[in-house]
Design an enzyme around this catalytic site. Structure first.
Site, short mmCIF file in Angstrom:
data_model
loop_
_atom_site.label_atom_id
_atom_site.label_comp_id
_atom_site.label_asym_id
_atom_site.label_seq_id
_atom_site.Cartn_x
_atom_site.Cartn_y
_atom_site.Cartn_z
N LEU A 193 45.67 54.50 45.84
CA LEU A 193 45.46 53.00 45.51
C LEU A 193 46.04 52.21 46.60
CD1 LEU A 193 44.89 50.42 43.66
CD2 LEU A 193 47.10 50.90 42.51
N SER A 224 46.75 44.10 35.60
CA SER A 224 46.32 44.89 34.22
C SER A 224 47.58 45.65 33.80
CB SER A 224 45.19 45.87 34.44
OG SER A 224 45.43 46.74 35.44
N TYR A 256 51.57 45.99 40.69
CA TYR A 256 51.18 45.46 41.96
C TYR A 256 52.42 44.78 42.69
CZ TYR A 256 46.62 46.54 40.10
OH TYR A 256 45.71 47.17 39.84
N PHE A 289 38.57 36.91 37.30
CA PHE A 289 37.65 37.81 38.03
C PHE A 289 37.88 39.10 37.92
CE2 PHE A 289 41.13 35.92 40.95
CZ PHE A 289 41.32 37.17 41.17
#
Length: 431
Positions: free
Chosen positions: A118, A142, A147, A431
């Site tokens: 990732l 999510s 992140y 998005f």
């Protein structure tokens, strides 16, 4: 073992989608009572694995989309990880439009997690975004623990609120010289782009929609939810200046019966805004109004005779921001308070050009951000600066949490004054 991190070829797109959780009917979000979901049940709903025909259709659409930039990890030729960046325009403080890479659809298959794939895909997307001239990246996280290690941090929030109809009374105001009208989906598709464009011009954090954003609007029923309905407002000259999408879902229990769910509402001015809400919070044969995905600072609260009647039932972060090119990003926005600030960044491992001491000279119409050898007023992490970028976060809270270290007496106050924006940043769709 041969590992490649690169964009998938056209003939590899089906394998690319199969590496993504949503294409396999697997969980692709933390199951929760989400603030962008109006119903009482947890979001997201269960999905079924995509068919070969769906994969083929997705590929045909995405391959032709110049704004869609996929990236994948291949191990010995097998696709084991996938993500993508979408080129967007976003409204930054001052009403300007900035270029942004929207990171979306990310996953690594379960057998290949914890191997750094990732991070490698994220690094590749950052570098590609910089080559395209996009100094900012954003995403909807999510899972909240993932992140931050790539420099992302919450920048906008969403709320879901409820209002009991018998408590919903608006304060008196001047008579509305315009009119309300219920329209069909075909008309709503024409109205939404115009109203959204007018709202977006003044809303920090709002995205410019990609083509086809409202093509899916329909008059058909959606299971027990019933059909989506559309309410528009016209001003005294006949121009549409507001629109709302709402539905009246059926419930098998009395607890949620009589609920009117507002899925989207935008208005170009306070008159249209008040008129739309005035009808929706007093709709015949309903008991309660639920609105999801709404701004933190919803103005409707201050139009009610009883502000407590609006109860926030869910709240969550929405878009997380990440500055990829600090000086360019800071110069593309404007500042309500002019001033100067020298700050040091030393923790950006993925975009090392951001590390160093910068001299920001800010004004409402012109600003500069250049390297300097002068002593810094403060040291700030890349994630904290990214959070503050749209003006909706507290510099003092971030300093209290250890993300900012002040080297002069008023450095935190100066940072807060320069980056602050009046209305909370908000984006009405993801998005």
């Amino acid at each position: 073992m041969v590992t490649e991190v690169r964009p998938p070829r056209d003939d590899e797109m089906a394998a690319y989608y199969r590496a993504l959780p949503f294409a396999n009917g697997l969980p692709n979000w933390e199951p929760e009572d989400a603030a962008w979901h109006g119903g009482p049940e947890p979001w997201p709903p269960q999905r079924t694995p995509a068919s070969e025909e769906q994969l083929k259709n997705w590929a045909a659409t995405d391959i032709k989309d110049e704004a869609f930039h996929p990236i994948a990890t291949f191990v010995d030729g097998r696709c084991v990880g996938a993500s993508a960046a979408i080129s967007f325009e976003v409204t930054v403080p001052g009403g300007r439009t900035g270029r942004m890479a929207g990171v979306t659809a990310t996953g690594v298959i379960a057998t290949h997690r914890r191997r750094g794939y990732l991070r490698q895909m994220m690094q590749a997307m950052f570098e590609a975004a910089l080559e395209r001239g996009e100094p900012l990246a954003m995403l909807s996280a999510s899972e909240g623990s993932i992140y931050g290690r790539f420099g992302f941090s919450p920048a906008t929030y969403r709320t879901r609120w409820e209002l009991a109809r018998h408590e919903a009374t608006l304060l008196s105001a001047e008579a509305d010289l315009g009119s309300l009208e219920l329209v069909d989906a075909a008309q709503a598709k024409k109205v939404w782009p115009r109203v959204h464009a007018e709202v977006r011009a003044h809303r920090v954090g709002e995205l410019k929609p990609l083509p086809g954003r409202w093509d899916g609007l329909s008059d058909a029923a959606d299971g027990t939810n019933g059909p989506l309905r559309y309410l528009t407002h016209r001003d005294q000259h006949g121009n549409v200046d507001g629109i709302a999408n709402f539905r009246l879902p059926w419930s098998p229990t009395t607890d949620h019966a009589g609920m009117l769910v507002v899925e989207a509402l935008e208005a170009a001015n306070p008159v249209a805004y008040r008129a739309l809400w005035g009808l929706l919070i007093d709709f015949d044969l309903t008991k309660a109004v639920v609105a999801a995905g709404r701004p933190l600072d919803e103005p409707l609260r201050w139009m009610l005779t009883n502000p407590r009647a609006m109860r926030i039932t869910r709240q969550t972060d929405n878009l997380w921001a990440r500055l990829l090119d600090v000086p360019r990003a800071l110069m593309q926005r404007s500042y309500q308070t002019s001033g100067e600030l020298r700050f040091t960044i030393s923790d950006d491992q993925m975009c090392p050009a951001n590390n160093g001491t910068w001299h920001l000279t800010a004004g409402k119409s012109l600003s500069t951000c250049v390297p300097t050898d002068e002593t810094a007023d403060l040291t700030i992490t890349i994630s904290a600066l990214s959070s503050l970028y749209f003006g909706g976060m507290s510099a003092r809270h971030l300093a209290y949490a250890g993300h900012i270290t002040s080297h002069t007496d008023d450095a935190i106050g100066q940072l807060a004054r320069m980056l602050w924006t009046d209305c909370e940043p908000h984006n009405s769709f993801g998005f």
